[in-house]
Write a protein that holds these residues in place. Structure first.
Motif, short mmCIF file in Angstrom:
data_model
loop_
_atom_site.label_atom_id
_atom_site.label_comp_id
_atom_site.label_asym_id
_atom_site.label_seq_id
_atom_site.Cartn_x
_atom_site.Cartn_y
_atom_site.Cartn_z
N UNK A 139 -9.70 15.14 -2.56
CA UNK A 139 -8.54 15.08 -1.69
C UNK A 139 -7.35 15.25 -1.98
N UNK A 140 -6.68 15.77 -0.94
CA UNK A 140 -5.40 15.50 -1.80
C UNK A 140 -5.03 14.45 -1.37
N UNK A 141 -4.95 13.51 -1.04
CA UNK A 141 -4.02 12.10 -0.26
C UNK A 141 -4.57 11.51 -0.09
N UNK A 168 -9.89 20.43 -7.89
CA UNK A 168 -9.88 18.57 -7.70
C UNK A 168 -8.18 18.48 -7.42
N UNK A 169 -8.49 17.09 -7.34
CA UNK A 169 -7.03 16.17 -6.94
C UNK A 169 -6.57 15.43 -7.69
N UNK A 170 -5.44 15.30 -8.08
CA UNK A 170 -4.81 13.93 -8.32
C UNK A 170 -4.07 13.92 -8.80
N UNK A 171 -3.51 12.30 -10.19
CA UNK A 171 -1.64 12.23 -10.29
C UNK A 171 -1.30 10.81 -11.30
N UNK A 214 0.45 -1.21 -0.16
CA UNK A 214 0.04 -0.08 -0.33
C UNK A 214 0.65 1.45 -0.13
N UNK A 215 0.41 2.21 -0.29
CA UNK A 215 1.04 3.57 -1.04
C UNK A 215 -0.02 4.99 -0.31
N UNK A 216 0.43 6.06 0.36
CA UNK A 216 -0.03 7.11 0.78
C UNK A 216 0.72 7.82 -0.24
N UNK A 217 -0.34 8.02 -1.01
CA UNK A 217 -0.44 9.19 -2.21
C UNK A 217 -0.52 9.98 -1.78
N UNK A 218 0.43 11.31 -2.52
CA UNK A 218 0.17 12.52 -2.57
C UNK A 218 -0.14 13.61 -3.62
N UNK A 219 -1.37 13.64 -3.70
CA UNK A 219 -1.82 14.23 -5.24
C UNK A 219 -1.79 15.26 -5.96
N UNK A 220 -2.04 15.62 -6.47
CA UNK A 220 -1.46 17.62 -7.17
C UNK A 220 -3.35 17.60 -7.56
N UNK A 221 -2.89 20.07 -7.67
CA UNK A 221 -3.58 20.24 -8.40
C UNK A 221 -4.18 19.50 -10.01
#
Length: 180
Positions: A169-171, A99-102, A74-81
């Motif tokens: 959410x950003x993560x 919103x966020x994504x990546x 598992x990964x706790x992913x930091x997303x971006x605008x």
């Protein structure tokens, strides 16, 4: 030991409400049955969900080597605008300005069915060999697990790209497992 039990109970309650925020009705109906035993009852293939590692999503395809997931972890992913992201293929639901994504990558050692899991609501595409792959199955994660969405894809061996868009959410926690 009592502190560990308190922590696990709090974690279970947070997992129940992470995907279904308070006010949706789901949390009020189901949070009461979330106990540490529910979290501990995850099947072995999903056990790594409880210990995610930090990963920052890429904002463009040439950054994918730094945004690599390992199948089965598992990964706790930091997303971006959303406005900062250059997707390799425009998502069907790209999300709005807030919103966020990546982008994330993972390697499939052999062809088969792989399941991508997310902790929250977001659009999810898997791109294989430059083409968006059709999903073969959708479902929610087990109650109280914090897994909000599970989507299966039949994939070839090689490098795959996950495109996340429209997250509020950003993560997000993300995990990929091989199903078949």
């Amino acid at each position: 030991m009592a502190r560990v039990k308190q922590f696990l109970h709090l974690t279970a309650l947070l997992a129940c409400t992470a995907f279904y925020p308070v006010g949706t009705g789901w949390a009020a109906e189901h949070a009461a049955h979330c106990t540490p035993q529910h979290v501990a009852a995850l099947p072995p293939a999903l056990a790594p969900w409880a210990t995610p590692s930090p990963v920052s999503a890429a904002i463009q395809p040439d950054g994918l080597n730094a945004a690599l997931l390992t199948v089965g972890k598992a990964a706790q992913v930091t997303l971006h605008p959303t406005t900062d992201i250059q997707y390799s293929i425009r998502p069907e639901a790209p999300g709005g300005k807030v919103s966020s994504g990546g982008l994330l990558a993972f390697d499939t050692p052999d062809a088969g069915t792989y399941r991508v899991m997310l902790s929250g609501r977001a659009w999810l595409d898997v791109v294989a060999h430059g083409t968006v792959t059709d999903s073969t199955h959708h479902q929610h994660g087990p109650d109280c697990s914090g897994i909000g969405k599970m989507v299966d894809f039949t994939l070839p061996a090689g490098r795959q790209t996950i495109q996340i868009s429209g997250s509020g959410t950003p993560t997000l926690e993300v995990m990929v497992i091989k199903v078949q």
